[in-house]
Design a protein around this motif. Structure first.
Motif, PDB file in Angstrom:
ATOM      1  N   THR A  39       7.876  -4.309  -7.721  1.00 35.95           N
ATOM      2  CA  THR A  39       6.807  -3.326  -7.636  1.00 35.95           C
ATOM      3  C   THR A  39       6.787  -2.714  -6.251  1.00 35.95           C
ATOM      4  OG1 THR A  39       4.417  -3.085  -7.471  1.00 35.95           O
ATOM      5  CG2 THR A  39       5.284  -5.279  -7.182  1.00 35.95           C
ATOM      6  N   THR A  40       6.490  -1.453  -6.230  1.00 36.50           N
ATOM      7  CA  THR A  40       6.430  -0.756  -4.961  1.00 36.50           C
ATOM      8  C   THR A  40       5.073  -0.093  -4.838  1.00 36.50           C
ATOM      9  OG1 THR A  40       8.775  -0.318  -5.088  1.00 36.50           O
ATOM     10  CG2 THR A  40       7.500   1.018  -3.547  1.00 36.50           C
ATOM     11  N   THR A  41       4.432  -0.313  -3.730  1.00 36.31           N
ATOM     12  CA  THR A  41       3.107   0.248  -3.561  1.00 36.31           C
ATOM     13  C   THR A  41       3.122   1.546  -2.791  1.00 36.31           C
ATOM     14  OG1 THR A  41       2.265  -1.980  -3.503  1.00 36.31           O
ATOM     15  CG2 THR A  41       0.802  -0.258  -2.731  1.00 36.31           C
ATOM     16  N   THR A  42       4.097   1.710  -1.936  1.00 36.38           N
ATOM     17  CA  THR A  42       3.976   2.774  -0.962  1.00 36.38           C
ATOM     18  C   THR A  42       5.222   3.636  -0.882  1.00 36.38           C
ATOM     19  OG1 THR A  42       4.870   1.289   0.667  1.00 36.38           O
ATOM     20  CG2 THR A  42       2.488   1.411   0.501  1.00 36.38           C
ATOM     21  N   THR A  43       5.034   4.817  -0.370  1.00 36.19           N
ATOM     22  CA  THR A  43       6.163   5.676  -0.084  1.00 36.19           C
ATOM     23  C   THR A  43       6.569   5.454   1.357  1.00 36.19           C
ATOM     24  OG1 THR A  43       4.867   7.467   0.817  1.00 36.19           O
ATOM     25  CG2 THR A  43       5.159   7.416  -1.567  1.00 36.19           C
ATOM     26  N   VAL A  44       7.716   6.004   1.720  1.00 38.08           N
ATOM     27  CA  VAL A  44       8.134   5.886   3.105  1.00 38.08           C
ATOM     28  C   VAL A  44       8.338   7.251   3.746  1.00 38.08           C
ATOM     29  CG1 VAL A  44       9.144   3.608   2.954  1.00 38.08           C
ATOM     30  CG2 VAL A  44      10.483   5.584   2.279  1.00 38.08           C
ATOM     31  N   HIS A  92      -0.612  -3.503  -3.762  1.00 41.36           N
ATOM     32  CA  HIS A  92      -1.128  -3.671  -2.404  1.00 41.36           C
ATOM     33  C   HIS A  92      -2.384  -2.815  -2.210  1.00 41.36           C
ATOM     34  CE1 HIS A  92       2.894  -5.240  -1.482  1.00 41.36           C
ATOM     35  NE2 HIS A  92       2.495  -5.542  -0.267  1.00 41.36           N
ATOM     36  N   GLN A  93      -3.399  -3.380  -1.579  1.00 40.56           N
ATOM     37  CA  GLN A  93      -4.535  -2.577  -1.149  1.00 40.56           C
ATOM     38  C   GLN A  93      -4.235  -1.971   0.226  1.00 40.56           C
ATOM     39  OE1 GLN A  93      -7.354  -2.280  -3.636  1.00 40.56           O
ATOM     40  NE2 GLN A  93      -5.345  -2.789  -4.475  1.00 40.56           N
ATOM     41  N   VAL A  94      -3.854  -2.795   1.189  1.00 38.88           N
ATOM     42  CA  VAL A  94      -3.237  -2.252   2.404  1.00 38.88           C
ATOM     43  C   VAL A  94      -1.738  -2.186   2.129  1.00 38.88           C
ATOM     44  CG1 VAL A  94      -2.590  -2.785   4.779  1.00 38.88           C
ATOM     45  CG2 VAL A  94      -4.975  -3.003   4.056  1.00 38.88           C
ATOM     46  N   PRO A  95      -1.158  -0.979   2.152  1.00 37.62           N
ATOM     47  CA  PRO A  95       0.254  -0.823   1.783  1.00 37.62           C
ATOM     48  C   PRO A  95       1.176  -1.535   2.773  1.00 37.62           C
ATOM     49  CG  PRO A  95      -0.852   1.327   2.024  1.00 37.62           C
ATOM     50  CD  PRO A  95      -1.791   0.292   2.539  1.00 37.62           C
ATOM     51  N   ALA A  96       2.251  -2.095   2.247  1.00 37.56           N
ATOM     52  CA  ALA A  96       3.259  -2.717   3.116  1.00 37.56           C
ATOM     53  C   ALA A  96       3.786  -1.699   4.128  1.00 37.56           C
ATOM     54  CB  ALA A  96       4.396  -3.274   2.265  1.00 37.56           C
ATOM     55  N   ALA A 115       3.268  -8.807  10.406  1.00 34.46           N
ATOM     56  CA  ALA A 115       2.292  -7.832   9.918  1.00 34.46           C
ATOM     57  C   ALA A 115       2.591  -7.470   8.471  1.00 34.46           C
ATOM     58  CB  ALA A 115       2.304  -6.582  10.798  1.00 34.46           C
ATOM     59  N   MET A 116       3.867  -7.219   8.200  1.00 40.40           N
ATOM     60  CA  MET A 116       4.238  -6.858   6.827  1.00 40.40           C
ATOM     61  C   MET A 116       4.019  -8.018   5.873  1.00 40.40           C
ATOM     62  SD  MET A 116       7.435  -4.945   5.250  1.00 40.40           S
ATOM     63  CE  MET A 116       6.584  -3.462   5.680  1.00 40.40           C
ATOM     64  N   GLU A 130      -1.357   7.103  -0.656  1.00 39.86           N
ATOM     65  CA  GLU A 130      -1.164   6.270   0.538  1.00 39.86           C
ATOM     66  C   GLU A 130      -0.384   7.048   1.602  1.00 39.86           C
ATOM     67  OE1 GLU A 130      -0.994   1.758  -1.368  1.00 39.86           O
ATOM     68  OE2 GLU A 130       0.801   2.989  -1.446  1.00 39.86           O
ATOM     69  N   ASP A 131       0.583   7.810   1.138  1.00 35.68           N
ATOM     70  CA  ASP A 131       1.367   8.634   2.056  1.00 35.68           C
ATOM     71  C   ASP A 131       0.484   9.681   2.742  1.00 35.68           C
ATOM     72  OD1 ASP A 131       3.910   9.692   3.134  1.00 35.68           O
ATOM     73  OD2 ASP A 131       3.434  11.404   1.841  1.00 35.68           O
TER      74      ASP A 131
END
Lengths: 350, 350
Positions: free
Chosen positions: A40-45, B158-162, B171-172, B198-199
């Motif tokens: 699972t991926t939560t975020t973009t980069v 994730h609530q706070v994104p990785a 931190a990660m 999130e982005d």
């Protein structure tokens, strides 16, 4: 901005099946398996430029890549400068009860009381002089309102019963704050089976010199017969809809032997917020204390050593005595508790 | 004792309609009316003898009727001798987040983070070295388990994104505790629209030297089209079913100008835990902060004076930039934030 329609009629809508209480028993199941992880991926980069309508502040100074920070570059708890989010549980200490309020459901988490043979004999309070009142110690936007209950179809159901606080008018009045209430089904529950259950708790003072009772709402999942999924589903009443209608209520009973460090007879019960036939045995609703803990997120006896615990329903017959509403109104005074007599064969006496 | 069947398939079951978010706007409605009272009785007054199987303790000494007690005859808070019931909100202070956990839903109440242009440029952490882990600071019976998510059909969202905590491996790693997760719909939400959102929050650091974000779940009522009643309804996953699947998620964004006592640009957003088309404008999900407060029972900016507040979406264009999953994987490194550039005409850039 309100777009809500008043829920005028409600009644016994919860229609909570017996299967529901099975959810309470799902404790201590299999040990944790070595569950494989789900990708699972939560975020973009990516981080392309955003748009704005005001001039930008100075550009940040980039740190070298892969630098190991000597101290964290951020301060997550710094948001508390704007106020701690909570949740605040609004502890209330009244002479007849102590409670904790849930600002999300607008119902209490729990309400604790204490009754003794002597306190139940005292008659300084009369419910005809008490009035339901909003709890103004709770911020307006989080408290339950009188208007939320009005025409909701539900009773303002005392968690600590008024009849347990007859020892003074102030004690009785304290039980009429809405922070001691939850929406309860009236006919068949609050005015009937639940009332008989409250009476059972009072009758315990015939055998125990000190009885403590913690009462509160639950919101239990039920298995959907169509897709097999478990869902929590409950009505919310009020304008806007904001006061939750619990699916169930619990009581955890501590019957004390009156000795310092003595034995405590524990009993826990969970009843659906629904019509319950009077011939249903109370013991059908007995559950392990831990089941209430898992369902409520609370802990009730974490400091009570096992050696001091006894099982209430092995000490006394956990059963109700049915006395209809009209009859209760004709004989409003509480007679002194009868002393322990021979166990009754039938759990129900009409 | 477990009687549960594993919820094997779930997917985007919540099917939360747009009408749902209307419930958020039900704030500041009519002033309280002088609601008349509903006749209701909670308790009985009879007290006949109960039954028991062990000998009775000594009979209580009755006090005279109508005696006014000099001091209360009972001690409701005395039940705390057996342990304070809670709720305990399990505050967690990690270097990349601060959070509060809800032992009833097994999800956080809120998770707070802090990002800056500098913190996002640092690259000491790599998510390939992080693993999802149960939060062992929470008692076993109240924490979410890895097995609860396994085959639930939901992402561990994730609530706070990785990606906001790349500044060190520790931190990660901190963001991979299940106390930072909620069950989220994967395709169309966690891996798509929510990721773009999130982005957007990260891109705010192009214009603000310090951005604080509080994220969490909501369980919002929806009007039943059949009977017109408002109900909160959400799935619970796990074995036994115990981890709630939120109906919505909120973010409250504090974009700071970097000056002591300076201006704070506030924005609050509530998104359904469901597939959201990429062409849906982010601004459709903007809500007043107070709406999140009423729905969550929390308070986010009670200490922030009105004179210091600005409105985020009046300062910047609140819109997402869509970058598909595969593309994000090809370019995993975060480029330095672009400085403020001319406002884009379209809120969506493919």
């Amino acid at each position: 901005m309100s777009k809500f329609t008043i829920a005028v009629v409600a009644g016994a809508s919860a229609a909570v099946g017996a299967a529901t209480t099975a959810a309470l028993y799902g404790i201590g199941s299999k040990k944790e398996s070595s569950a494989s992880t789900i990708a699972t991926t939560t975020t973009t980069v990516s981080n392309p430029g955003a748009t704005r309508t005001t001039p930008p502040p100075p550009a940040p100074v980039p740190l070298p890549r892969n630098a190991v920070p000597l101290q964290p570059p951020v301060d997550p708890a710094g948001v508390f400068q704007y106020g701690f989010p909570g949740p605040v549980s609004d502890i209330r200490n009244a002479c007849s009860l102590t409670s904790s309020f849930n600002r999300t459901t607008r119902n209490p988490h729990w309400v604790a009381e204490h009754i003794t043979p002597a306190s139940l004999l005292m008659t300084g309070g009369d419910r005809r002089h008490s009035y339901f009142a909003e709890d103004e110690s709770i911020p307006e936007k989080f408290r339950a309102k009188l208007k939320d209950y009005f025409r909701s179809g539900y009773d303002r159901g005392h968690q600590v019963p008024a009849a347990d606080a007859k020892w003074s008018q102030e004690a009785m009045d304290s039980t009429f704050a809405l922070s001691n209430m939850c929406p309860q089904v009236g006919d068949g529950f609050n005015r009937d089976y639940w009332a008989h259950f409250e009476d059972f708790c009072r009758r315990l003072t015939s055998f125990y010199p000190s009885v403590r009772i913690v009462t509160g709402p639950l919101y239990l999942p039920k298995r959907d017969p169509v897709d097999g999924k478990w869902r929590v589903s409950y009505e919310v009443v009020g304008h806007p809809p904001n006061v939750a209608v619990p699916t169930h209520f619990y009581k955890v009973v501590f019957a004390e032997d009156g000795k310092t460090g003595g034995k405590v007879s524990l009993g826990a019960f969970v009843l659906p917020n629904d019509r319950i036939p009077n011939d249903k045995p109370l013991q059908d609703f007995e559950v392990p204390v831990e089941a209430v803990e898992r369902a409520s997120g609370l802990e009730f006896a974490s400091l009570l050593p096992p050696a001091r615990r006894k099982k209430l329903c092995q000490e006394v017959s956990c059963s109700i005595i049915v006395k209809e509403y009209a009859e209760r109104q004709r004989t409003p005074l509480t007679p002194p508790p009868a002393k322990g007599i021979a166990a009754q064969a039938s759990p129900i006496q009409k």
